[in-house]
Design a protein around this motif. Structure first.
Motif, PDB file in Angstrom:
ATOM      1  N   THR A  48       0.839  -1.187   0.000  1.00  0.00           N
ATOM      2  CA  THR A  48       0.000   0.000   0.000  1.00  0.00           C
ATOM      3  C   THR A  48       0.883   1.250   0.000  1.00  0.00           C
ATOM      4  OG1 THR A  48      -0.160  -0.031   2.409  1.00  0.00           O
ATOM      5  CG2 THR A  48      -1.945  -1.086   1.169  1.00  0.00           C
ATOM      6  N   ILE A  49       0.396   2.293  -0.696  1.00  0.00           N
ATOM      7  CA  ILE A  49       1.111   3.557  -0.772  1.00  0.00           C
ATOM      8  C   ILE A  49       0.168   4.660  -0.329  1.00  0.00           C
ATOM      9  CG2 ILE A  49       2.267   5.204  -2.294  1.00  0.00           C
ATOM     10  CD1 ILE A  49       3.027   2.869  -4.090  1.00  0.00           C
ATOM     11  N   GLY A  50       0.644   5.516   0.568  1.00  0.00           N
ATOM     12  CA  GLY A  50      -0.161   6.631   1.038  1.00  0.00           C
ATOM     13  C   GLY A  50       0.535   7.388   2.142  1.00  0.00           C
ATOM     14  N   ARG A  51      -0.228   8.287   2.809  1.00  0.00           N
ATOM     15  CA  ARG A  51       0.325   9.104   3.891  1.00  0.00           C
ATOM     16  C   ARG A  51       0.300   8.401   5.241  1.00  0.00           C
ATOM     17  NH1 ARG A  51      -3.416  13.391   2.896  1.00  0.00           N
ATOM     18  NH2 ARG A  51      -3.900  13.261   5.099  1.00  0.00           N
ATOM     19  N   ARG A  52      -0.547   7.419   5.414  1.00  0.00           N
ATOM     20  CA  ARG A  52      -0.691   6.776   6.725  1.00  0.00           C
ATOM     21  C   ARG A  52       0.579   6.034   7.133  1.00  0.00           C
ATOM     22  NH1 ARG A  52      -6.339   5.232   8.646  1.00  0.00           N
ATOM     23  NH2 ARG A  52      -7.609   6.606   7.387  1.00  0.00           N
ATOM     24  N   PRO A  53       0.874   6.042   8.423  1.00  0.00           N
ATOM     25  CA  PRO A  53       2.057   5.317   8.910  1.00  0.00           C
ATOM     26  C   PRO A  53       1.986   3.812   8.636  1.00  0.00           C
ATOM     27  CG  PRO A  53       1.228   6.806  10.602  1.00  0.00           C
ATOM     28  CD  PRO A  53       0.220   6.813   9.476  1.00  0.00           C
ATOM     29  N   GLU A  54       0.781   3.275   8.499  1.00  0.00           N
ATOM     30  CA  GLU A  54       0.616   1.838   8.273  1.00  0.00           C
ATOM     31  C   GLU A  54       0.938   1.422   6.836  1.00  0.00           C
ATOM     32  OE1 GLU A  54      -2.166   3.777   9.254  1.00  0.00           O
ATOM     33  OE2 GLU A  54      -1.697   3.551  11.375  1.00  0.00           O
ATOM     34  N   CYS A  55       1.064   2.380   5.934  1.00  0.00           N
ATOM     35  CA  CYS A  55       1.322   2.057   4.525  1.00  0.00           C
ATOM     36  C   CYS A  55       2.726   1.471   4.360  1.00  0.00           C
ATOM     37  CB  CYS A  55       1.177   3.307   3.655  1.00  0.00           C
ATOM     38  SG  CYS A  55      -0.535   3.873   3.520  1.00  0.00           S
ATOM     39  N   ASP A  56       2.853   0.568   3.402  1.00  0.00           N
ATOM     40  CA  ASP A  56       4.158  -0.037   3.114  1.00  0.00           C
ATOM     41  C   ASP A  56       5.126   0.995   2.552  1.00  0.00           C
ATOM     42  OD1 ASP A  56       3.476  -2.830   3.763  1.00  0.00           O
ATOM     43  OD2 ASP A  56       2.092  -2.612   2.067  1.00  0.00           O
ATOM     44  N   VAL A  57       4.615   1.893   1.709  1.00  0.00           N
ATOM     45  CA  VAL A  57       5.405   3.000   1.165  1.00  0.00           C
ATOM     46  C   VAL A  57       4.688   4.270   1.588  1.00  0.00           C
ATOM     47  CG1 VAL A  57       6.332   4.110  -0.902  1.00  0.00           C
ATOM     48  CG2 VAL A  57       6.145   1.613  -0.812  1.00  0.00           C
ATOM     49  N   ARG A  58       5.342   5.038   2.438  1.00  0.00           N
ATOM     50  CA  ARG A  58       4.705   6.232   2.999  1.00  0.00           C
ATOM     51  C   ARG A  58       5.260   7.474   2.326  1.00  0.00           C
ATOM     52  NH1 ARG A  58       5.224   9.050   8.412  1.00  0.00           N
ATOM     53  NH2 ARG A  58       3.253  10.152   8.543  1.00  0.00           N
ATOM     54  N   ILE A  59       4.349   8.309   1.793  1.00  0.00           N
ATOM     55  CA  ILE A  59       4.703   9.579   1.171  1.00  0.00           C
ATOM     56  C   ILE A  59       3.973  10.661   1.964  1.00  0.00           C
ATOM     57  CG2 ILE A  59       4.742  10.951  -0.933  1.00  0.00           C
ATOM     58  CD1 ILE A  59       4.416   8.318  -2.504  1.00  0.00           C
ATOM     59  N   MET A 102       2.941  13.679   2.128  1.00  0.00           N
ATOM     60  CA  MET A 102       2.633  14.933   1.436  1.00  0.00           C
ATOM     61  C   MET A 102       1.131  15.046   1.287  1.00  0.00           C
ATOM     62  SD  MET A 102       5.501  14.953  -1.517  1.00  0.00           S
ATOM     63  CE  MET A 102       7.210  15.188  -1.106  1.00  0.00           C
ATOM     64  N   MET A 103       0.621  16.271   1.385  1.00  0.00           N
ATOM     65  CA  MET A 103      -0.828  16.484   1.381  1.00  0.00           C
ATOM     66  C   MET A 103      -1.488  16.100   0.064  1.00  0.00           C
ATOM     67  SD  MET A 103      -1.660  17.242   4.380  1.00  0.00           S
ATOM     68  CE  MET A 103      -3.366  17.691   4.104  1.00  0.00           C
ATOM     69  N   LEU A 104      -0.774  16.086  -1.047  1.00  0.00           N
ATOM     70  CA  LEU A 104      -1.375  15.701  -2.323  1.00  0.00           C
ATOM     71  C   LEU A 104      -1.508  14.185  -2.472  1.00  0.00           C
ATOM     72  CD1 LEU A 104       0.284  18.268  -4.745  1.00  0.00           C
ATOM     73  CD2 LEU A 104      -2.033  18.274  -3.834  1.00  0.00           C
ATOM     74  N   VAL A 105      -1.021  13.461  -1.477  1.00  0.00           N
ATOM     75  CA  VAL A 105      -1.130  12.003  -1.468  1.00  0.00           C
ATOM     76  C   VAL A 105      -2.198  11.630  -0.451  1.00  0.00           C
ATOM     77  CG1 VAL A 105       0.118   9.850  -1.001  1.00  0.00           C
ATOM     78  CG2 VAL A 105       1.299  11.771  -2.103  1.00  0.00           C
ATOM     79  N   SER A 106      -3.153  10.809  -0.850  1.00  0.00           N
ATOM     80  CA  SER A 106      -4.232  10.393   0.054  1.00  0.00           C
ATOM     81  C   SER A 106      -3.689   9.495   1.155  1.00  0.00           C
ATOM     82  CB  SER A 106      -5.316   9.654  -0.736  1.00  0.00           C
ATOM     83  OG  SER A 106      -5.922  10.520  -1.669  1.00  0.00           O
ATOM     84  N   ARG A 107      -4.461   9.386   2.220  1.00  0.00           N
ATOM     85  CA  ARG A 107      -4.022   8.545   3.349  1.00  0.00           C
ATOM     86  C   ARG A 107      -3.734   7.114   2.887  1.00  0.00           C
ATOM     87  NH1 ARG A 107      -7.914  11.996   5.380  1.00  0.00           N
ATOM     88  NH2 ARG A 107      -7.151  13.313   7.069  1.00  0.00           N
ATOM     89  N   GLU A 108      -4.626   6.559   2.097  1.00  0.00           N
ATOM     90  CA  GLU A 108      -4.394   5.280   1.421  1.00  0.00           C
ATOM     91  C   GLU A 108      -4.650   5.549  -0.052  1.00  0.00           C
ATOM     92  OE1 GLU A 108      -6.680   2.144   3.221  1.00  0.00           O
ATOM     93  OE2 GLU A 108      -5.444   2.162   5.020  1.00  0.00           O
ATOM     94  N   HIS A 109      -3.597   5.856  -0.771  1.00  0.00           N
ATOM     95  CA  HIS A 109      -3.697   6.364  -2.135  1.00  0.00           C
ATOM     96  C   HIS A 109      -3.911   5.251  -3.166  1.00  0.00           C
ATOM     97  CE1 HIS A 109      -2.918   9.921  -4.722  1.00  0.00           C
ATOM     98  NE2 HIS A 109      -2.687   8.979  -5.625  1.00  0.00           N
ATOM     99  N   CYS A 110      -3.032   4.256  -3.122  1.00  0.00           N
ATOM    100  CA  CYS A 110      -3.137   3.152  -4.079  1.00  0.00           C
ATOM    101  C   CYS A 110      -2.464   1.918  -3.507  1.00  0.00           C
ATOM    102  CB  CYS A 110      -2.514   3.528  -5.431  1.00  0.00           C
ATOM    103  SG  CYS A 110      -0.732   3.772  -5.410  1.00  0.00           S
ATOM    104  N   ARG A 111      -2.613   0.832  -4.213  1.00  0.00           N
ATOM    105  CA  ARG A 111      -1.892  -0.383  -3.817  1.00  0.00           C
ATOM    106  C   ARG A 111      -1.275  -0.994  -5.057  1.00  0.00           C
ATOM    107  NH1 ARG A 111      -6.930  -3.177  -1.503  1.00  0.00           N
ATOM    108  NH2 ARG A 111      -8.212  -3.268  -3.344  1.00  0.00           N
TER     109      ARG A 111
END
Length: 159
Positions: free
Chosen positions: A25-36, A38-47
């Motif tokens: 998973t990619i997103g802003r949340r600390p639980e994401c595997d790839v954390r970005i 930045m505000m333009l990235v959703s909390r859970e953006h994509c997988r």
């Protein structure tokens, strides 16, 4: 299959994120595997689902979209050399070490025409477009020196 997401900053600094087999998973949340962070990235953006001989990218209803080679997708397959854009960050997809990405190669952002939106989100006027891009590069440079794309969220107060 070994897959890596590579981001090159404007100064040529290469940062790699190795994907695990299965779901990433990619997103802003600390639980994401790839954390970005930045505000333009959703909390859970994509997988990204790496299985057998293909890599599938699924947008998770993000506000700003997920792009493969400049095309907005809800679901798509990426291959070696494709560009995956999530918010203001563009990754080059590397599979089994191919393609080799030299340090000074520039990875362009297919959403460059949306600089006005980006400037607005960062509280700047559209006339500061190049400053906005440099500010993002600086954030990536400064925030991810030790661990690429995994850092404390400097924008956490804005959630």
């Amino acid at each position: 299959m070994s897959s890596t997401l590579i981001v090159l900053n404007s100064n040529g600094k290469k940062q790699c994120v190795n994907l695990k087999q299965g779901v990433n998973t990619i997103g802003r949340r600390p639980e994401c595997d790839v954390r970005i962070p930045m505000m333009l990235v959703s909390r859970e953006h994509c997988r990204i689902i790496e299985q057998d001989d293909k890599i599938v990218v699924e947008d998770l209803g993000s506000s700003n979209g997920t792009f493969i080679n400049s095309k907005r997708i809800m679901e798509g397959v990426v291959e070696a050399g494709d560009k995956l854009s999530i918010g203001p960050v563009t990754f080059m997809v590397q599979v089994n070490g191919f393609p080799d990405v030299p340090l000074k190669q520039e990875v362009s952002d297919p959403r460059a025409n949306n600089d006005a939106l980006l400037a607005d989100k960062l509280g700047q006027s559209p006339s500061h477009q190049s400053d906005t891009v440099e500010a993002i590069d600086d954030m990536i440079d400064d925030d991810f020196d030790d661990d690429p794309l995994i850092a404390p969220d400097p924008l956490a107060d804005f959630d």
